[in-house]
Write a protein that holds these residues in place. Structure first.
Motif, mmCIF file in Angstrom:
data_model
loop_
_atom_site.group_PDB
_atom_site.id
_atom_site.type_symbol
_atom_site.label_atom_id
_atom_site.label_comp_id
_atom_site.label_asym_id
_atom_site.label_seq_id
_atom_site.Cartn_x
_atom_site.Cartn_y
_atom_site.Cartn_z
ATOM 1 N N SER A 29 45.086 78.287 27.858
ATOM 2 C CA SER A 29 45.632 78.276 26.512
ATOM 3 C C SER A 29 46.339 79.454 26.107
ATOM 4 N N SER A 30 46.105 80.679 26.788
ATOM 5 C CA SER A 30 46.885 81.958 26.312
ATOM 6 C C SER A 30 48.094 82.215 27.372
ATOM 7 N N LEU A 31 48.269 81.143 28.299
ATOM 8 C CA LEU A 31 49.413 81.664 29.463
ATOM 9 C C LEU A 31 50.507 80.530 29.382
ATOM 10 N N THR A 32 51.656 80.792 29.472
ATOM 11 C CA THR A 32 52.930 79.907 29.678
ATOM 12 C C THR A 32 52.770 79.222 31.113
ATOM 13 N N ASP A 33 52.261 80.026 31.935
ATOM 14 C CA ASP A 33 52.524 79.628 33.362
ATOM 15 C C ASP A 33 51.176 79.987 34.048
ATOM 16 N N GLU A 34 50.745 79.039 35.009
ATOM 17 C CA GLU A 34 49.268 79.256 35.348
ATOM 18 C C GLU A 34 49.216 80.448 36.372
ATOM 19 N N ASN A 35 50.342 80.682 36.862
ATOM 20 C CA ASN A 35 50.191 81.786 37.944
ATOM 21 C C ASN A 35 50.566 83.423 37.345
ATOM 22 N N GLU A 36 50.843 82.998 36.028
ATOM 23 C CA GLU A 36 51.027 84.519 35.071
ATOM 24 C C GLU A 36 49.648 84.999 35.445
ATOM 25 N N VAL A 49 49.704 87.170 38.292
ATOM 26 C CA VAL A 49 50.611 88.702 38.229
ATOM 27 C C VAL A 49 49.824 89.640 37.118
ATOM 28 N N ASN A 50 49.263 88.966 36.094
ATOM 29 C CA ASN A 50 48.359 90.043 35.132
ATOM 30 C C ASN A 50 47.208 90.570 35.924
ATOM 31 N N ASN A 51 46.506 89.711 36.833
ATOM 32 C CA ASN A 51 45.455 90.233 37.608
ATOM 33 C C ASN A 51 45.654 91.343 38.469
ATOM 34 N N LEU A 52 46.966 91.260 39.274
ATOM 35 C CA LEU A 52 47.566 92.359 39.950
ATOM 36 C C LEU A 52 47.819 93.487 39.281
ATOM 37 N N GLU A 53 48.439 93.531 38.074
ATOM 38 C CA GLU A 53 48.943 94.614 37.316
ATOM 39 C C GLU A 53 47.634 95.401 36.912
ATOM 40 N N SER A 54 46.750 94.527 36.590
ATOM 41 C CA SER A 54 45.507 95.056 35.920
ATOM 42 C C SER A 54 44.665 95.615 36.709
ATOM 43 N N ASP A 55 44.831 95.398 38.372
ATOM 44 C CA ASP A 55 43.715 96.159 39.353
ATOM 45 C C ASP A 55 44.011 97.308 39.310
#
Lengths: 181, 185
Positions: free
Chosen positions: B95-102, B105-111
């Motif tokens: 619901s909050s993402l435009t692309d499901e693989n986003e 990417v967010n997961n990686l950046e927040s790790d």
């Protein structure tokens, strides 16, 4: 001439040693794979060798304990609940029997004649159910009469469900009224 | 008890089952962890998936058939658990993402447990936006160096299809990096 060749070999070896010392192991592997399998990794992928991910310190040291704890937890719960049921089973059985005897003794049923056919005993023509003398009905007939309106037979009832039902906090009068429904 | 067959024999005996399972965890925990980590990227998520994987393995010990190797079977469970986990997360986050693989990417950046340089981050981002199957094949081939034949058993896919997946994955990764590397240079 021989001297010259051996010097050249030494030079080559030195170069190779340097290569293996300073080049990334991953890149070497990829080069070999590229030749062997016709691999297609682009140049930039060969620059990346080390693992960029890491774990918290000591993460792998305790993982066995955490997993085994999770595995054993539901099994312990299962065995505890089974243990309680094993203790309660005979007690509940006796309680159920006493309740039944109490019901039969304390409810004076005056009507002496009851058709052996269960269906007729439960037909609308019988006006006053409380006047039945249940002592005259054999056990299987009584059971059939109680469950004749239900799709399942007594054999289909799980003993645990029966116990749960009997122990659900109903008093004798409530159980009796439930049976009469 | 280092041999897989020894572990399997001890797992069949109730008196040695738990001890054997501890050995199995010790032997495969790191390999499975890194396999899962490359799929879900974030450490905390990986920890959850790894624990679920071992619980699934424990519960499924009776269904293990000796036709496949233990390693193959464990990898298959870990892969399926990772994909199931990602699909659940993606559904929640859609619901909050435009692309499901986003999400990845967010997961990686927040790790906080990612120490890669710009190139490694770029490569991981490129991998993260690949379709699931291509991403798994790419990781298994490029990072884990698993042979196609073995991969074929784990993923239950033909070697030809795996090679094609890897080829497409590499091309996509290359295109992504080329289109983004100018920002880094």
């Amino acid at each position: 001439m021989k001297m010259q060749i051996s010097i050249n070999i030494l030079k080559i070896k030195r170069t190779e040693i340097k290569l293996f010392e300073f080049k990334d192991v991953k890149a070497i592997y990829l080069n070999i794979m590229h030749k062997e399998e016709g691999n297609i990794e682009p140049e930039f992928m060969k620059r990346l060798g080390t693992n960029p991910f890491r774990t918290p310190d000591g993460y792998f040291d305790s993982i066995e304990d955490r997993i085994m704890e999770k595995i054993q937890l539901p099994e312990k719960k299962k065995s505890t609940s089974a243990g309680i049921l094993r203790i309660l089973k005979p007690v509940l059985g006796i309680a159920a029997m006493l309740a039944l005897v109490f019901l039969l003794v304390n409810n004076p049923f005056t009507k002496n004649t009851v058709n052996t056919e269960v269906s007729s005993a439960l037909t609308p023509s019988v006006k006053d159910d409380s006047t039945f003398n249940f002592s005259l009905i054999d056990e299987s007939t009584l059971v059939n009469a109680i469950f004749s309106n239900e799709k399942s037979t007594v054999a289909d009832i799980n003993p645990d469900e029966m116990l749960a039902y009997l122990s659900s906090g109903l008093n004798e009068v409530e159980i009796y009224s439930e049976i009469q429904k | 008890m280092t041999n897989d067959q020894q572990i399997l024999d001890c797992l069949k005996d109730p008196s040695t089952k738990e001890q054997a399972f501890r050995h199995l965890i010790s032997k495969y925990k790191e390999r499975l962890y890194w396999h899962i980590r490359k799929i879900v990227l974030n450490h905390d998520d990986t920890d959850d998936v790894l624990q679920n994987t071992f619980i699934k393995i424990w519960n499924g010990l009776d269904s293990f058939r000796a036709e496949s190797s233990l390693f193959t079977w464990l990898y298959r469970i870990a892969t399926n658990e990772s994909i199931t986990f990602l699909n659940q997360r993606k559904r929640k986050m859609m619901s909050s993402l435009t692309d499901e693989n986003e999400y990845l990417v967010n997961n990686l950046e927040s790790d906080t447990y990612f120490d890669g340089d710009h190139w490694q981050l770029l490569l991981q981002q490129a991998i993260a936006i690949l379709p699931d199957k291509q991403r798994i094949v790419f990781n298994m081939k490029y990072f884990d160096e698993i042979k196609y034949e073995e991969m074929s058993e784990i993923l239950e896919t033909s070697v030809g299809a795996l090679k094609a997946s890897y080829h497409h994955a590499v091309k996509k990764v290359e295109e992504y990096v080329k289109s983004h590397e100018t920002r880094l240079d």
